[in-house]
Design a protein around this motif. Structure first.
Motif, short mmCIF file in Angstrom:
data_model
loop_
_atom_site.label_atom_id
_atom_site.label_comp_id
_atom_site.label_asym_id
_atom_site.label_seq_id
_atom_site.Cartn_x
_atom_site.Cartn_y
_atom_site.Cartn_z
N PHE A 110 0.83 -1.20 0.00
CA PHE A 110 0.00 0.00 0.00
C PHE A 110 0.87 1.26 0.00
O PHE A 110 0.62 2.20 -0.76
CB PHE A 110 -0.92 -0.01 1.23
CG PHE A 110 -1.87 1.16 1.28
CD1 PHE A 110 -3.11 1.10 0.68
CD2 PHE A 110 -1.51 2.33 1.95
CE1 PHE A 110 -3.98 2.19 0.73
CE2 PHE A 110 -2.37 3.41 2.02
CZ PHE A 110 -3.61 3.34 1.40
N SER A 111 1.89 1.27 0.87
CA SER A 111 2.77 2.43 0.95
C SER A 111 3.55 2.63 -0.34
O SER A 111 3.74 3.76 -0.80
CB SER A 111 3.74 2.28 2.12
OG SER A 111 3.06 2.27 3.35
N ASN A 112 3.99 1.53 -0.94
CA ASN A 112 4.78 1.64 -2.17
C ASN A 112 3.95 2.14 -3.35
O ASN A 112 4.49 2.73 -4.30
CB ASN A 112 5.43 0.30 -2.50
CG ASN A 112 6.53 -0.07 -1.50
OD1 ASN A 112 7.11 0.81 -0.86
ND2 ASN A 112 6.80 -1.35 -1.36
N ARG A 113 2.63 1.90 -3.29
CA ARG A 113 1.76 2.43 -4.34
C ARG A 113 1.58 3.94 -4.22
O ARG A 113 1.15 4.59 -5.16
CB ARG A 113 0.37 1.76 -4.28
CG ARG A 113 0.36 0.32 -4.75
CD ARG A 113 -1.06 -0.09 -5.19
NE ARG A 113 -2.07 0.20 -4.20
CZ ARG A 113 -2.50 -0.66 -3.28
NH1 ARG A 113 -1.98 -1.87 -3.23
NH2 ARG A 113 -3.45 -0.33 -2.42
N HIS A 114 1.90 4.47 -3.03
CA HIS A 114 1.72 5.90 -2.79
C HIS A 114 3.05 6.58 -2.47
O HIS A 114 3.11 7.55 -1.71
CB HIS A 114 0.73 6.12 -1.63
CG HIS A 114 -0.64 5.57 -1.90
ND1 HIS A 114 -0.96 4.24 -1.72
CD2 HIS A 114 -1.77 6.17 -2.36
CE1 HIS A 114 -2.24 4.05 -2.04
NE2 HIS A 114 -2.75 5.20 -2.43
N ARG A 116 6.16 8.91 -2.59
CA ARG A 116 6.43 10.26 -3.04
C ARG A 116 7.86 10.35 -3.56
O ARG A 116 8.70 9.51 -3.24
CB ARG A 116 6.21 11.24 -1.88
CG ARG A 116 4.73 11.32 -1.49
CD ARG A 116 4.52 12.01 -0.17
NE ARG A 116 3.10 12.03 0.20
CZ ARG A 116 2.65 12.33 1.40
NH1 ARG A 116 3.48 12.61 2.38
NH2 ARG A 116 1.35 12.33 1.65
N ARG A 390 0.28 8.48 5.99
CA ARG A 390 1.01 9.65 5.50
C ARG A 390 0.14 10.86 5.18
O ARG A 390 0.64 11.86 4.67
CB ARG A 390 1.85 9.27 4.27
CG ARG A 390 2.81 8.12 4.53
CD ARG A 390 3.69 7.85 3.34
NE ARG A 390 4.54 6.70 3.58
CZ ARG A 390 5.46 6.26 2.74
NH1 ARG A 390 5.64 6.89 1.59
NH2 ARG A 390 6.20 5.20 3.03
N ASP A 391 -1.14 10.77 5.48
CA ASP A 391 -2.03 11.92 5.30
C ASP A 391 -2.56 12.36 6.67
O ASP A 391 -2.71 11.54 7.58
CB ASP A 391 -3.20 11.59 4.38
CG ASP A 391 -2.76 11.37 2.93
OD1 ASP A 391 -1.89 12.14 2.47
OD2 ASP A 391 -3.27 10.43 2.29
#
Length: 466
Positions: A110-114, A116, A390-391
């Motif tokens: 999930f993190s790797n899809r988002h 930055r 991260r949001d």
């Protein structure tokens, strides 16, 4: 003989205590994940502070992930010895470690899809293959069995009353023509727990590693759990027409919640709304508990005479698939969602909180200990803005806490646990698994109880045992 504290030292999670004998045999007590330590959590879990290949044996007190959650990484890094635990701990550790591997891989994906710009790819600490190898190295030792690990070391487990299978660890170590008795409390449960038997007494120890999570708190004289749950559900679901989100550990806390809600139904008080346990792991853990009725206390056994299933009630549904879990966030109807993890640091509950935290109709109900830096800890502390995936999100939902719901004993329970000991014969008490200020307060209580030599180890600190 030496002992070093590589986790749960002036903090609650990451249990790892390493005993080194004069012949270089190494016994590791637990190998747990650090949880809820903020941005440093990943770094703490990456570094053991010792060489995994040099550890000879591992003794596991119980299956909570902050005690067993780094076992697969230890094995992947070269530990090839035997892991000793109770049979119920093995059953629970199997599903918890598999779930941990799955969650880590899913969260990394999930993190790797988002990602930055400039950020590095995340990797899971271990895989399901590492878990399977870990399970192949586990050996069952039952409660009160005097088990000779080798010619120098004897192991005995006693029931710690914390969760299903939890044990206090008692080692008798023979070297230099003398015997040394070391007791590790693991996590100590409560006397008068909702479901489980009380902790057992144990033989005199020379050295004690003592947990201190609630070393300055009392759980008693608080409102009954059933009534607190009833009030939160009525106010949120009936009055505000919102949702109650309850982060709860899959093992122990979830089952206590189900037992309390079942008690409301037996009394005819259970609010008529939908109740969801959104955690496949919680479903499996609930079935494991049902298969071990011998652990129930006498109060539960009395309820079983009139109710054959004490963990089920009208409106309860276990959610399995990711699609069903996502659908709960699209459903506007009032409901109660119980989901892991208890500190809201991982798993489906983070998604539920993210989707419901900015609606004033909803309530986030915390039902256990949370590290201060964890998402749950921040909510309990009253933060108005929190970061999730991260949001940042405004905290508009009501945040409540039921402090009496804890599988950890309070300071009276901890002192009761130690009451079978002659303090004058205990050479040293090492306080572990607690926040430093709380440990200092508990140390004062121990001195008042006659224990003269008390240490509060720092992270990676090593002591030589006399």
């Amino acid at each position: 003989m030496k002992i070093a504290f590589h986790g749960a030292a002036r903090t609650v999670t990451g249990s790892k205590h390493l005993i080194t004998l004069n012949n270089n045999t190494q016994i590791l007590l637990d190998c747990g994940l650090f949880q809820g330590m903020g941005r440093v959590t990943d770094k703490l879990n990456d570094y053991f502070g010792f060489d995994a290949t040099k550890v000879t044996y591992l003794v596991l007190s119980h299956a909570h992930i902050d005690h067993c959650g780094l076992l697969p990484k230890l094995v992947a890094d070269g530990f090839s010895g035997t892991i000793f635990c109770t049979s119920a701990t093995m059953d629970l550790a199997r599903i918890l470690m598999m779930d941990s591997a799955k969650i880590q891989m899913q969260d990394a994906e999930f993190s790797n899809r988002h990602l930055r710009e400039g950020e590095e790819m995340e990797e899971a600490l271990y895989t399901d293959q590492d878990v399977n190898k870990t399970l192949s190295q586990m050996k069952i030792v039952e409660y009160e069995e005097e088990f000779e690990i080798d010619q120098y070391i004897t192991l005995r487990f006693t029931d710690a009353g914390h969760i299903l299978g939890s044990a206090a660890v008692h080692l008798t170590i023979r070297e230099d023509n003398r015997s040394t008795r070391i007791t590790f409390s693991g996590d100590v449960g409560r006397y008068g727990d909702l479901l489980l038997k009380s902790p057992q007494q144990f033989d005199q120890a020379d050295y004690i590693l003592m947990e201190s999570t609630y070393g300055d708190s009392l759980h008693k004289d608080l409102d009954p759990i059933e009534e607190l749950l009833l009030d939160v559900i009525n106010q949120t679901c009936k009055v505000k027409k919102g949702k109650v989100i309850i982060p709860a550990f899959a093992v122990g806390r979830t089952q206590e919640l189900l037992y309390a809600l079942n008690g409301l139904e037996l009394k005819g008080k259970l609010p008529d709304v939908s109740y969801y346990v959104d955690s496949p792991l919680s479903s499996k853990a609930t079935e494991i508990l049902k298969n071990h009725p011998e652990v129930y206390n006498n109060g539960v056994k009395e309820v079983l005479k009139v109710d054959h299933d004490i963990l089920a009630f009208k409106g309860l549904r276990f959610i399995e698939s990711v699609e069903e879990s996502k659908a709960l966030n699209q459903d506007p109807r009032p409901c109660v969602i119980i989901s892991a993890s208890g500190m809201a640091e991982a798993g489906r509950v983070r998604h539920h909180i993210r989707n419901n935290i900015s609606n004033h109709k909803n309530t986030i109900l915390m039902v256990g200990y949370c590290e201060p830096n964890s998402l749950g800890g921040q909510l309990i502390a009253g933060k108005k803005v929190v970061e999730i995936f991260r949001d940042e999100y405004d905290v508009k939902a009501e945040v409540q806490s039921i402090k009496s719901m804890s599988a950890h004993g309070d300071y009276e329970d901890l002192l009761h646990f130690l009451s079978c000991q002659n303090p004058e014969k205990v050479k040293q008490v090492f306080l572990v698994h607690g926040e430093y200020d709380i440990q200092q307060n508990f140390a004062t209580r121990l001195k008042d109880a006659g224990f003269k030599h008390i240490a509060i180890p720092e992270y990676h600190q090593e002591f030589e045992l006399d």
